[in-house]
Scaffold this motif. Structure first.
Motif, PDB file in Angstrom:
ATOM      1  N   ASP A  39     -12.962  -5.988   5.344  1.00 44.72           N
ATOM      2  CA  ASP A  39     -11.581  -5.997   5.833  1.00 44.72           C
ATOM      3  C   ASP A  39     -11.491  -5.679   7.328  1.00 44.72           C
ATOM      4  O   ASP A  39     -10.853  -6.405   8.088  1.00 44.72           O
ATOM      5  CB  ASP A  39     -10.742  -4.988   5.041  1.00 44.72           C
ATOM      6  N   VAL A  40     -12.140  -4.597   7.734  1.00 44.64           N
ATOM      7  CA  VAL A  40     -12.046  -4.178   9.138  1.00 44.64           C
ATOM      8  C   VAL A  40     -12.802  -5.142  10.044  1.00 44.64           C
ATOM      9  O   VAL A  40     -12.277  -5.602  11.061  1.00 44.64           O
ATOM     10  CB  VAL A  40     -12.571  -2.740   9.314  1.00 44.64           C
ATOM     11  N   LEU A  41     -14.031  -5.454   9.685  1.00 45.24           N
ATOM     12  CA  LEU A  41     -14.825  -6.365  10.508  1.00 45.24           C
ATOM     13  C   LEU A  41     -14.153  -7.732  10.614  1.00 45.24           C
ATOM     14  O   LEU A  41     -14.012  -8.280  11.713  1.00 45.24           O
ATOM     15  CB  LEU A  41     -16.230  -6.508   9.928  1.00 45.24           C
ATOM     16  N   GLY A  42     -13.717  -8.263   9.480  1.00 43.85           N
ATOM     17  CA  GLY A  42     -13.061  -9.564   9.496  1.00 43.85           C
ATOM     18  C   GLY A  42     -11.753  -9.555  10.263  1.00 43.85           C
ATOM     19  O   GLY A  42     -11.445 -10.474  11.018  1.00 43.85           O
ATOM     20  N   GLY A  43     -10.977  -8.474  10.070  1.00 49.62           N
ATOM     21  CA  GLY A  43      -9.708  -8.357  10.781  1.00 49.62           C
ATOM     22  C   GLY A  43      -9.887  -8.220  12.271  1.00 49.62           C
ATOM     23  O   GLY A  43      -9.186  -8.853  13.065  1.00 49.62           O
ATOM     24  N   ASN A  44     -10.850  -7.391  12.684  1.00 51.53           N
ATOM     25  CA  ASN A  44     -11.108  -7.210  14.109  1.00 51.53           C
ATOM     26  C   ASN A  44     -11.636  -8.494  14.745  1.00 51.53           C
ATOM     27  O   ASN A  44     -11.276  -8.838  15.879  1.00 51.53           O
ATOM     28  CB  ASN A  44     -12.103  -6.067  14.331  1.00 51.53           C
ATOM     29  N   ARG A  45     -12.495  -9.188  14.040  1.00 55.06           N
ATOM     30  CA  ARG A  45     -13.019 -10.460  14.559  1.00 55.06           C
ATOM     31  C   ARG A  45     -11.897 -11.478  14.730  1.00 55.06           C
ATOM     32  O   ARG A  45     -11.972 -12.355  15.588  1.00 55.06           O
ATOM     33  CB  ARG A  45     -14.081 -11.020  13.617  1.00 55.06           C
ATOM     34  N   SER A  46     -10.850 -11.339  13.918  1.00 57.38           N
ATOM     35  CA  SER A  46      -9.714 -12.256  13.984  1.00 57.38           C
ATOM     36  C   SER A  46      -8.665 -11.814  14.991  1.00 57.38           C
ATOM     37  O   SER A  46      -7.672 -12.504  15.204  1.00 57.38           O
ATOM     38  CB  SER A  46      -9.073 -12.386  12.593  1.00 57.38           C
ATOM     39  N   GLY A  47      -8.863 -10.631  15.584  1.00 53.76           N
ATOM     40  CA  GLY A  47      -7.923 -10.124  16.574  1.00 53.76           C
ATOM     41  C   GLY A  47      -6.706  -9.451  15.992  1.00 53.76           C
ATOM     42  O   GLY A  47      -5.703  -9.258  16.683  1.00 53.76           O
ATOM     43  N   LEU A  48      -6.783  -9.037  14.723  1.00 52.75           N
ATOM     44  CA  LEU A  48      -5.652  -8.425  14.027  1.00 52.75           C
ATOM     45  C   LEU A  48      -5.686  -6.903  14.124  1.00 52.75           C
ATOM     46  O   LEU A  48      -6.721  -6.312  14.413  1.00 52.75           O
ATOM     47  CB  LEU A  48      -5.670  -8.845  12.558  1.00 52.75           C
ATOM     48  N   PHE A  49      -4.544  -6.275  13.883  1.00 54.73           N
ATOM     49  CA  PHE A  49      -4.449  -4.812  13.863  1.00 54.73           C
ATOM     50  C   PHE A  49      -4.957  -4.343  12.506  1.00 54.73           C
ATOM     51  O   PHE A  49      -4.362  -4.634  11.463  1.00 54.73           O
ATOM     52  CB  PHE A  49      -3.002  -4.369  14.078  1.00 54.73           C
ATOM     53  N   THR A  50      -6.060  -3.624  12.503  1.00 58.18           N
ATOM     54  CA  THR A  50      -6.725  -3.255  11.254  1.00 58.18           C
ATOM     55  C   THR A  50      -6.416  -1.824  10.833  1.00 58.18           C
ATOM     56  O   THR A  50      -6.437  -0.898  11.642  1.00 58.18           O
ATOM     57  CB  THR A  50      -8.254  -3.417  11.396  1.00 58.18           C
ATOM     58  N   ILE A  51      -6.152  -1.646   9.541  1.00 56.09           N
ATOM     59  CA  ILE A  51      -5.852  -0.338   8.966  1.00 56.09           C
ATOM     60  C   ILE A  51      -6.825  -0.089   7.809  1.00 56.09           C
ATOM     61  O   ILE A  51      -6.881  -0.874   6.854  1.00 56.09           O
ATOM     62  CB  ILE A  51      -4.400  -0.271   8.447  1.00 56.09           C
ATOM     63  N   LEU A  52      -7.572   0.979   7.904  1.00 57.80           N
ATOM     64  CA  LEU A  52      -8.541   1.323   6.859  1.00 57.80           C
ATOM     65  C   LEU A  52      -7.989   2.424   5.970  1.00 57.80           C
ATOM     66  O   LEU A  52      -7.528   3.458   6.452  1.00 57.80           O
ATOM     67  CB  LEU A  52      -9.847   1.797   7.499  1.00 57.80           C
ATOM     68  N   VAL A  53      -8.023   2.184   4.649  1.00 54.37           N
ATOM     69  CA  VAL A  53      -7.608   3.194   3.685  1.00 54.37           C
ATOM     70  C   VAL A  53      -8.829   3.669   2.908  1.00 54.37           C
ATOM     71  O   VAL A  53      -9.859   3.000   2.862  1.00 54.37           O
ATOM     72  CB  VAL A  53      -6.542   2.642   2.706  1.00 54.37           C
ATOM     73  N   GLN A  54      -8.703   4.819   2.267  1.00 53.38           N
ATOM     74  CA  GLN A  54      -9.773   5.325   1.424  1.00 53.38           C
ATOM     75  C   GLN A  54      -9.789   4.542   0.104  1.00 53.38           C
ATOM     76  O   GLN A  54      -8.736   4.230  -0.451  1.00 53.38           O
ATOM     77  CB  GLN A  54      -9.558   6.808   1.135  1.00 53.38           C
ATOM     78  N   TYR A  76     -20.687  -2.766  21.590  1.00 56.80           N
ATOM     79  CA  TYR A  76     -19.677  -3.808  21.369  1.00 56.80           C
ATOM     80  C   TYR A  76     -19.655  -4.227  19.896  1.00 56.80           C
ATOM     81  O   TYR A  76     -18.581  -4.371  19.300  1.00 56.80           O
ATOM     82  CB  TYR A  76     -19.973  -5.008  22.259  1.00 56.80           C
ATOM     83  N   LEU A  77     -20.834  -4.402  19.308  1.00 55.52           N
ATOM     84  CA  LEU A  77     -20.914  -4.805  17.906  1.00 55.52           C
ATOM     85  C   LEU A  77     -20.403  -3.703  16.992  1.00 55.52           C
ATOM     86  O   LEU A  77     -19.682  -3.968  16.026  1.00 55.52           O
ATOM     87  CB  LEU A  77     -22.359  -5.167  17.551  1.00 55.52           C
ATOM     88  N   LEU A  78     -20.775  -2.464  17.285  1.00 57.12           N
ATOM     89  CA  LEU A  78     -20.334  -1.339  16.462  1.00 57.12           C
ATOM     90  C   LEU A  78     -18.818  -1.178  16.493  1.00 57.12           C
ATOM     91  O   LEU A  78     -18.196  -0.829  15.486  1.00 57.12           O
ATOM     92  CB  LEU A  78     -20.998  -0.042  16.932  1.00 57.12           C
ATOM     93  N   GLU A  79     -18.220  -1.443  17.647  1.00 60.41           N
ATOM     94  CA  GLU A  79     -16.767  -1.287  17.784  1.00 60.41           C
ATOM     95  C   GLU A  79     -15.999  -2.253  16.889  1.00 60.41           C
ATOM     96  O   GLU A  79     -14.830  -2.012  16.581  1.00 60.41           O
ATOM     97  CB  GLU A  79     -16.358  -1.476  19.240  1.00 60.41           C
ATOM     98  N   LYS A  80     -16.643  -3.335  16.449  1.00 62.09           N
ATOM     99  CA  LYS A  80     -15.999  -4.286  15.547  1.00 62.09           C
ATOM    100  C   LYS A  80     -15.744  -3.677  14.167  1.00 62.09           C
ATOM    101  O   LYS A  80     -14.956  -4.217  13.389  1.00 62.09           O
ATOM    102  CB  LYS A  80     -16.847  -5.550  15.401  1.00 62.09           C
ATOM    103  N   PHE A  81     -16.422  -2.576  13.873  1.00 56.69           N
ATOM    104  CA  PHE A  81     -16.254  -1.923  12.578  1.00 56.69           C
ATOM    105  C   PHE A  81     -15.234  -0.787  12.636  1.00 56.69           C
ATOM    106  O   PHE A  81     -14.989  -0.139  11.621  1.00 56.69           O
ATOM    107  CB  PHE A  81     -17.598  -1.361  12.094  1.00 56.69           C
ATOM    108  N   ILE A  82     -14.659  -0.552  13.790  1.00 54.97           N
ATOM    109  CA  ILE A  82     -13.715   0.558  13.942  1.00 54.97           C
ATOM    110  C   ILE A  82     -12.290   0.067  13.713  1.00 54.97           C
ATOM    111  O   ILE A  82     -11.816  -0.822  14.426  1.00 54.97           O
ATOM    112  CB  ILE A  82     -13.822   1.183  15.343  1.00 54.97           C
TER     113      ILE A  82
END
Length: 210
Positions: free
Chosen positions: A158-173, A36-42
Motif C-alpha cells: 500500500d505505502v510503496l505503491g501509493g508513494n510510487r504513484s505520488g499519492l498521500f499515503t496513510i499507514l494503519v496497524q 531515496y529508495l527507503l523513503e518510498k516505504f515511508i
C-alpha cells in the motif's frame, strides 16, 4: 605497465587524493540512492486505525478520494463483511464528500462479497505495489493524484505503491496479523528489515505516529 610504474602513477602527487575523492563520491552517491529508495516505504501519515484519521482535515486540505486496502485495513483478513463501526465510518466519509474505492490484492470473490452490500467500487487482484491499480482507481473516481489518499496496513504494498504513484499515503496497524496469508507474512518480515534500516538512518521515529 609494470607494477612499479603503476604504483608510481597511482602515488603521484594528488593521486591518492583524487582516488579518495572518487571513493567518497561513489559512497555518497550509493547512500543517496539507498535513502531515496527507503523513503518510498515511508507513509505520509501513520495512525492506529482508520477511525483515527481526521477526515474533515483531509477534506479541508483538498482531498476528495480514498483508495483503501481491504484485508487487515478495514476488517480482519478473514472477516467477510464490514462491521457496524466500519459502515458508520464509510457513511461518514461519503457524507463529508469523499469517493471511496477498495484496491485489494485479494481475488474477486473475496472483494466483491465484501463490497456488494456497501455499493463500493473495487479493483481486485491488484498486485500492489504496481502503479497500474492505483491509476485504475483514479480513473474510476475521475480524480487527480493530488486529491487522493491511500490507506493500507502494509509498507510493501500500500505505502510503496501509493508513494510510487505520488499519492498521500496513510499507514494503519494491521487488525488481525494471525489471519494473514503466506505472502503477507513474508512482506511483514521484509518490513521489519526496512524499518531497521529506516531507524538506523534516522528516517523513522515512533513518536510521529498519530
Amino acid at each position: 605497465m609494470s607494477q612499479n610504474s603503476a604504483a608510481r602513477r597511482f602515488n603521484r602527487p594528488g593521486g591518492n587524493f583524487l582516488h579518495e575523492k572518487q571513493r567518497i563520491w561513489y559512497s555518497l552517491s550509493y547512500e543517496t540512492e539507498v535513502t531515496y529508495l527507503l523513503e518510498k516505504f515511508i507513509p505520509k501519515l501513520r495512525v492506529n486505525t482508520v477511525y483515527d484519521i481526521d477526515l474533515e482535515s483531509l477534506y479541508t486540505k483538498g482531498y476528495r478520494g480514498i483508495i483503501t486496502d481491504l484485508d487487515n485495513t478495514l476488517v480482519g483478513a478473514k472477516e467477510p463483511y464490514a462491521t457496524p463501526e466500519l459502515i458508520t465510518w464509510l457513511e461518514r466519509a461519503k457524507e463529508i464528500g469523499f469517493q471511496i474505492i477498495i484496491v485489494s490484492n485479494n481475488d474477486e470473490g473475496r472483494v466483491s462479497k465484501f463490497t456488494s452490500p456497501l455499493q463500493i467500487p473495487f479493483v481486485h487482484a491488484a498486485r500492489k505495489p504496481r502503479i497500474r491499480p492505483f491509476q485504475r482507481a483514479l480513473t474510476l473516481m475521475k480524480l487527480p493524484v493530488s486529491q487522493t489518499v491511500v490507506i493500507g496496513d502494509q509498507m510493501m504494498t500500500d505505502v510503496l505503491g501509493g508513494n510510487r504513484s505520488g499519492l498521500f499515503t496513510i499507514l494503519v496497524q494491521p487488525i488481525a496479523v494471525h489471519d494473514e496469508g503466506v505472502m503477507t507474512r513474508f512482506n511483514r518480515r521484509m518490513e521489519k528489515m526496512i524499518l531497521r534500516r529506516l531507524r538506523n538512518k534516522g528516517l523513522w521515529h515512533e513518536e510521529e505516529k498519530q
